[in-house]
Enzyme design. Structure first.
Site, PDB file in Angstrom:
ATOM      1  N   SER A   1       0.832  -1.195   0.000  1.00 32.98           N
ATOM      2  CA  SER A   1       0.000   0.000   0.000  1.00 32.98           C
ATOM      3  C   SER A   1       0.871   1.251   0.000  1.00 32.98           C
ATOM      4  CB  SER A   1      -0.960  -0.045   1.199  1.00 32.98           C
ATOM      5  OG  SER A   1      -1.909   0.990   1.111  1.00 32.98           O
TER       6      SER A   1
ATOM      7  N   ASP B   1      -5.983  -3.942  -1.973  1.00 32.01           N
ATOM      8  CA  ASP B   1      -4.883  -3.585  -1.080  1.00 32.01           C
ATOM      9  C   ASP B   1      -4.177  -4.829  -0.551  1.00 32.01           C
ATOM     10  OD1 ASP B   1      -3.405  -2.695   1.325  1.00 32.01           O
ATOM     11  OD2 ASP B   1      -4.356  -0.783   0.853  1.00 32.01           O
TER      12      ASP B   1
END
Length: 603
Positions: free
Chosen positions: A304, A447
């Protein structure tokens, strides 16, 4: 035409084929066939045999040969009168057939409903056709009925239909042809005589390995690594050829010898705008070591927001100050949206913030260069960005790499080197609810924190695959802060009989994004003075999309206090990062390089 009495009536026959001969044969030469011009119905009667004279006259009429002739025009009054007579005969025929079997009755009734003369008074008169024209028309109707008709598509769907000759089909390439092509391009590189031909042939080799990664095994057996290493040593002044050679070596899974005593790994957690904490820790570590971060590590892995930092530092070779300025600009620009637009986007696109705007920023700041092409710079590090594949039965991690693994080395994690840099960050940062999911080829990415928000274990595994015979000397894991706020809302927390849906959901998300479990396992397994984890405590909870400068300032104050308390551990980590290679390692690296240069030489 006079209608006979009921005793004289025999049968009513409808000839749909227009053939007089079949009717004549059916009646066995005993029935007089008359044609109704208006309805094309053949009425067949048996004349009453009252006396010999009538029998003789009728027999002469029966024996007369029936020859198909073109029908003449019939007056309208005669046609209507004949229609009425046929209707009477039909009614009598149905009454007679009702006393027979039910099957015949139903067939006759259904046939009577379709009789054209029942609605003759209302319908328009049809043009009279000749026998030949009727036969041709009936044949055409039978041919149309025998052809299966497909369902017609709407006009909008017809416009979308693409002809087969316009569809671009992927050409089927056999493995034998790929292997032959691999051998050919390697031989062409070895036999290149000029710099221009060498440049184009190395480019062909890189293009072939890029599109057919499995050909790396054949190329390794053919001595492609040795050929490229010899060219790298013999042609040292041409920068373009050197860049292509380094890209080709990276596609073949070759890695340069480690510049230090062992493998040095940097892992960065996910956490949204809390990535500023990781940058503050890295700045302090860079100051302690005495050189840039991209010169202090061999492998960087991030999830991320950690993937953003990993690519900017490891592949972009940017200083911490430059990355921090860029990071603040990106955060302020991306996480800026009014509440109504955000809720609308969350309902329709499952993303509170604009995904399109995020992609445009990534293309501008990160770049559209393919991951593997970052290997052209000799100072760039090995970089990995972790995402989660969510369109399979089980959520699996996916590693975006700027390298390939050596021959006969297989990683436990799926991944690829063919995607662009901004695509790697976009897939790794597709946090549910914040940004939309990202589709690449046949996979849907979200993610990487859904699978592992602390990618340190993934980084160790990947680094050991790249350098299988090297030892770990330093593993630095950077967190994005942790907070354990006190719950003062209720006096007896443990006395509640059940939990709400909000509490259940928050606990599931917190368990999935927990970073300390990986830290606990690695701390117990790795040897001492190798693994260092820096994850400061925060005085208050900060969201992933926090953009308030005052809260950022308070957050960084907590980090500075944490660094002052853990200065001794930072000094130890800096010492492990500066360990030089031993004489044994220098001799081993020299022998390995000579072995590659001498083996599989092509005359």
């Amino acid at each position: 035409m006079r209608v006979r009495t009921s005793a004289e009536f025999v049968v009513l026959y409808l000839n749909t084929s227009g053939s007089y001969h079949s009717c004549h044969k059916l009646l066995n030469q005993d029935i007089v066939s008359k044609r109704c011009y208006s309805t094309r119905i053949y009425l067949c009667f048996r004349p009453a045999r009252r006396n010999a004279s009538s029998t003789t006259s009728n027999q002469a009429e029966i024996n007369a040969e029936i020859v198909p002739k073109k029908p003449e025009s019939v007056p309208e009054q005669l046609s209507l009168r004949m229609g009425a007579q046929v209707k009477t005969a039909g009614s009598f025929f149905m009454e007679m057939m009702k006393s027979t079997s039910p099957l015949v009755t139903s067939s006759v009734l259904s046939w009577a409903k379709r009789m054209p003369f029942l609605n003759e008074a209302k319908s328009e008169s049809k043009p009279v056709l000749s026998v030949e024209e009727e036969i041709a028309q009936q044949a055409t109707n039978r041919a149309n009925l025998s052809i299966p008709r497909t369902k017609e598509l709407p006009a909008a769907e017809k416009a979308k239909v693409v002809p087969k000759w316009k569809v671009k089909r992927k050409s089927a390439v056999t493995q034998e042809s790929i292997d032959n092509r691999t051998k050919h391009v390697i031989s062409a590189v070895a036999k290149a005589s000029t710099s221009s031909s060498l440049h184009s042939r190395i480019d062909d080799l890189c293009h072939h390995l890029f599109h057919y990664p499995a050909s790396k095994s054949v190329a390794s057996r053919e001595g492609a690594v040795s050929i490229l290493l010899r060219l790298q040593h013999s042609i040292s002044r041409d920068d373009q050829i050197q860049q292509k050679i380094r890209e080709g070596l990276a596609l073949l899974g070759y890695s340069e010898p480690l510049p230090s005593r062992g493998i040095r790994i940097l892992s960065i957690d996910g956490g949204g705008t809390r990535g500023l904490l990781a940058l503050r820790i890295l700045r302090h570590l860079e100051k302690t070591v005495g050189r840039p971060i991209y010169e202090s590590f061999d492998y960087i892995c991030g999830v991320s927001t950690g993937a953003v930092l990993a690519l900017l530092i490891g592949a972009g070779r940017k200083s911490i100050s430059e990355v921090e300025v860029m990071y603040r600009e990106i955060s302020s620009e991306v996480f800026r949206r009014d509440r109504s637009s955000g809720l609308g986007g969350l309902l329709w696109n499952h993303s509170y913030y604009s995904t399109e705007k995020w992609e445009e920023i990534l293309k501008e700041k990160i770049g559209e260069m393919p991951m593997i092409q970052t290997a052209r710079d000799p100072q760039n590090l090995k970089v990995g960005a972790v995402s989660s594949i969510v369109n399979q039965e089980v959520v699996r991690p996916y590693v975006f790499r700027n390298y390939t693994l050596p021959f006969r080395i297989q990683s436990l994690y799926n991944g690829s080197f063919r995607h662009k840099m901004w695509e790697a960050v976009r897939a790794s940062s597709a946090a549910p609810g914040y940004f939309g999911e990202f589709k690449l080829e046949d996979n849907i990415h979200q993610d990487g924190g859904l699978f592992v928000n602390n990618p340190c274990a993934v980084a160790i595994h990947e680094a050991k695959c790249i350098w299988p015979n090297a030892k770990l000397t330093s593993v630095v894991s950077i967190g994005t802060g942790r907070c354990q706020p006190l719950d003062l809302t209720s006096d007896d927390v443990n006395g509640s009989a059940s939990t709400s849906w909000t509490q259940k959901l928050s606990k599931v998300i917190g368990s999935a994004t927990d970073t300390e479990r990986v830290h606990t396992v690695l701390h117990d397994l790795l040897p001492p003075k190798v693994y260092y984890r820096f994850n400061p405590y925060l005085s208050e909870v900060h969201g992933l999309d926090e953009t308030d400068p005052m809260r950022w300032s308070h957050m960084l104050d907590d980090v500075d206090m944490y660094l002052r308390k853990n200065q001794f551990k930072i000094d130890q980590a800096a010492t492990t990062l500066n360990l030089p290679r031993t004489p044994y390692q220098l001799a081993h690296n020299w022998a390995t390089e000579k072995r590659f240069l001498l083996e599989n030489s092509i005359a």
